[in-house]
Enzyme design. Sequence first.
Site, mmCIF file in Angstrom:
data_model
loop_
_atom_site.group_PDB
_atom_site.id
_atom_site.type_symbol
_atom_site.label_atom_id
_atom_site.label_comp_id
_atom_site.label_asym_id
_atom_site.label_seq_id
_atom_site.Cartn_x
_atom_site.Cartn_y
_atom_site.Cartn_z
ATOM 1 N N ASP A 45 5.926 -30.810 -15.193
ATOM 2 C CA ASP A 45 6.846 -29.867 -14.558
ATOM 3 C C ASP A 45 6.406 -28.434 -14.815
ATOM 4 O O ASP A 45 6.572 -27.565 -13.964
ATOM 5 C CB ASP A 45 8.263 -30.077 -15.096
ATOM 6 N N GLY A 46 5.851 -28.214 -16.021
ATOM 7 C CA GLY A 46 5.350 -26.881 -16.348
ATOM 8 C C GLY A 46 4.296 -26.438 -15.335
ATOM 9 O O GLY A 46 4.241 -25.270 -14.959
ATOM 10 N N ASN A 122 13.803 -23.111 -12.248
ATOM 11 C CA ASN A 122 14.654 -23.799 -13.219
ATOM 12 C C ASN A 122 15.833 -22.937 -13.668
ATOM 13 O O ASN A 122 16.977 -23.298 -13.445
ATOM 14 C CB ASN A 122 13.862 -24.176 -14.472
ATOM 15 N N GLU A 123 15.512 -21.830 -14.328
ATOM 16 C CA GLU A 123 16.598 -21.039 -14.919
ATOM 17 C C GLU A 123 16.131 -19.685 -15.412
ATOM 18 O O GLU A 123 14.921 -19.426 -15.529
ATOM 19 C CB GLU A 123 17.235 -21.774 -16.120
ATOM 20 N N ARG A 148 29.929 -13.355 -26.836
ATOM 21 C CA ARG A 148 29.139 -13.082 -28.047
ATOM 22 C C ARG A 148 28.536 -14.394 -28.489
ATOM 23 O O ARG A 148 29.237 -15.407 -28.575
ATOM 24 C CB ARG A 148 30.032 -12.574 -29.177
ATOM 25 N N ASP A 150 24.454 -16.669 -29.145
ATOM 26 C CA ASP A 150 22.985 -16.661 -29.125
ATOM 27 C C ASP A 150 22.418 -16.249 -27.761
ATOM 28 O O ASP A 150 21.348 -15.670 -27.689
ATOM 29 C CB ASP A 150 22.449 -18.057 -29.476
ATOM 30 N N ALA A 185 25.526 -21.348 -28.078
ATOM 31 C CA ALA A 185 26.259 -21.067 -29.314
ATOM 32 C C ALA A 185 27.123 -19.810 -29.230
ATOM 33 O O ALA A 185 26.836 -18.790 -29.865
ATOM 34 C CB ALA A 185 25.272 -20.957 -30.484
HETATM 35 P P1 NAP Z 1 7.922 -27.682 -21.875
HETATM 36 O O1 NAP Z 1 8.195 -27.295 -23.284
HETATM 37 O O2 NAP Z 1 6.824 -28.632 -21.549
HETATM 38 O O3 NAP Z 1 9.281 -28.207 -21.197
HETATM 39 C C1 NAP Z 1 10.168 -28.984 -21.879
HETATM 40 C C2 NAP Z 1 10.434 -30.257 -21.101
HETATM 41 O O4 NAP Z 1 11.241 -29.958 -19.951
HETATM 42 C C3 NAP Z 1 9.184 -30.969 -20.595
HETATM 43 O O5 NAP Z 1 9.329 -32.342 -20.835
HETATM 44 C C4 NAP Z 1 9.212 -30.658 -19.110
HETATM 45 O O6 NAP Z 1 8.537 -31.650 -18.345
HETATM 46 C C5 NAP Z 1 10.699 -30.692 -18.849
HETATM 47 N N1 NAP Z 1 11.177 -30.064 -17.625
HETATM 48 C C6 NAP Z 1 10.804 -28.894 -17.044
HETATM 49 N N2 NAP Z 1 11.518 -28.673 -15.932
HETATM 50 C C7 NAP Z 1 12.368 -29.715 -15.797
HETATM 51 C C8 NAP Z 1 13.363 -30.050 -14.849
HETATM 52 N N3 NAP Z 1 13.651 -29.255 -13.828
HETATM 53 N N4 NAP Z 1 14.056 -31.196 -15.035
HETATM 54 C C9 NAP Z 1 13.816 -31.998 -16.091
HETATM 55 N N5 NAP Z 1 12.890 -31.726 -17.030
HETATM 56 C C10 NAP Z 1 12.178 -30.593 -16.872
HETATM 57 O O7 NAP Z 1 7.725 -26.318 -21.050
HETATM 58 P P2 NAP Z 1 7.319 -26.195 -19.523
HETATM 59 O O8 NAP Z 1 6.693 -27.452 -19.033
HETATM 60 O O9 NAP Z 1 6.596 -24.901 -19.379
HETATM 61 O O10 NAP Z 1 8.718 -26.085 -18.765
HETATM 62 C C11 NAP Z 1 9.534 -24.964 -18.921
HETATM 63 C C12 NAP Z 1 10.937 -25.456 -18.858
HETATM 64 O O11 NAP Z 1 11.190 -26.261 -19.971
HETATM 65 C C13 NAP Z 1 11.969 -24.345 -18.921
HETATM 66 O O12 NAP Z 1 12.229 -23.864 -17.634
HETATM 67 C C14 NAP Z 1 13.154 -25.054 -19.563
HETATM 68 O O13 NAP Z 1 14.065 -25.508 -18.596
HETATM 69 C C15 NAP Z 1 12.577 -26.279 -20.214
HETATM 70 N N6 NAP Z 1 12.852 -26.280 -21.652
HETATM 71 C C16 NAP Z 1 13.810 -27.130 -22.109
HETATM 72 C C17 NAP Z 1 14.159 -27.150 -23.434
HETATM 73 C C18 NAP Z 1 15.214 -28.095 -23.898
HETATM 74 O O14 NAP Z 1 15.542 -29.007 -23.156
HETATM 75 N N7 NAP Z 1 15.755 -27.875 -25.077
HETATM 76 C C19 NAP Z 1 13.493 -26.312 -24.333
HETATM 77 C C20 NAP Z 1 12.518 -25.461 -23.843
HETATM 78 C C21 NAP Z 1 12.190 -25.448 -22.479
HETATM 79 P P3 NAP Z 1 6.929 -31.786 -18.378
HETATM 80 O O15 NAP Z 1 6.636 -32.521 -19.657
HETATM 81 O O16 NAP Z 1 6.608 -32.621 -17.183
HETATM 82 O O17 NAP Z 1 6.327 -30.413 -18.358
HETATM 83 MN MN MN Z 2 5.511 -28.931 -19.885
#
Ligand code: NAP
Ligand code: MN
Length: 275
Positions: A45-46, A122-123, A148, A150, A185
């Site tokens: 997804d990244g 995404n967001e 107020r 995080d 939070a």
């Molecule tokens: P990453 O650290 O690899 O992303 C975290 C996980 O989120 C990965 O497994 C990624 O899938 C998955 N993901 C991304 N978009 C998604 C969606 N629309 N629906 C379901 N899962 C999704 O970082 P990244 O690949 O650069 O992606 C950035 C996104 O990660 C941010 O936009 C944020 O939404 C998400 N994220 C989530 C958390 C959390 O859930 N606590 C924490 C940090 C970031 P892939 O393995 O296929 O890349």
């Molecule tokens: Mn990723």
Amino acid sequence: MKFAIVSKGDDHSNKIKATMKQYLVDFDLIYDKKEPELVISVGGDGTLLEAFHRYVHRLKETAFIGVHTGHLGFYADWIPKELEKLVIEIAKTPFQVVEYPLLEVIIRSHSGGEEDRFLALNETMIKTPEGSVVFDVQIRGEHFETFRGDGLCISTPSGSTAYNKALGGAILHPSLEAIQLTELASINNRVFRTIGSPLILPKHHTCLLKPMVDRSLFIAIDHFTNTYTNVKSIQCRVAKEKIRFARFRPFPFWNRVRDAFVAEGDAHLLDERSL
Ligand code: NAP
Ligand code: MN
């Protein structure tokens, strides 16, 4: 048709990129990194987020498709095993397009004049490295609450399965043109109070966050984070632009959600029942 391929950059994804490129060129498609009509993301997804931001200036002319190589691949619905099938589909069939809503984020600063406008798939997530954020949260021009805590996350429907989900937000079907505001939070006690529940805002309901204390802010747009100082407001709403995904076969959103988050759980239940 003109196409481009964005790879995650690891050996496996690069190999798939090279194979696909060769096959598609053999089918008389044109590899054009500048003005592609179809962008193929190979990775997770990244990688799709990366591809989206690379071609965000030509959303009207470009459709996206994802091949996933060993990651969750919520946005990427083709697997490397299906490569030949996908190549033939791309070369031979006019594809269907599904459109998903995007989030528009406008960051304005106190120093006036300038504003930064972004689109998120995404967001957006707003935090501070200096303790808590304090925001006057306005919805449709009216004060809603003083937040107020995080930070805050505002997600699209297709982003609702990403960070938003980890924050306890709802999963929204992308046919709903909406954005979702979730808390990180929040401080809730006799003195400070926030709604505590995720809010889902329809199109045209703008959410405005006004920092009430002078802190530097980490503002993430999808996978990019930047530090801002002197921020006057952050405005979020459903964007007028949409992302277009190329579909060569149906893969309904709820099936995607099931496959990404519950499929193995179900299998495990079946095993237990058969004991
Ligand atoms: P990453 O650290 O690899 O992303 C975290 C996980 O989120 C990965 O497994 C990624 O899938 C998955 N993901 C991304 N978009 C998604 C969606 N629309 N629906 C379901 N899962 C999704 O970082 P990244 O690949 O650069 O992606 C950035 C996104 O990660 C941010 O936009 C944020 O939404 C998400 N994220 C989530 C958390 C959390 O859930 N606590 C924490 C940090 C970031 P892939 O393995 O296929 O890349
Ligand atoms: Mn990723």
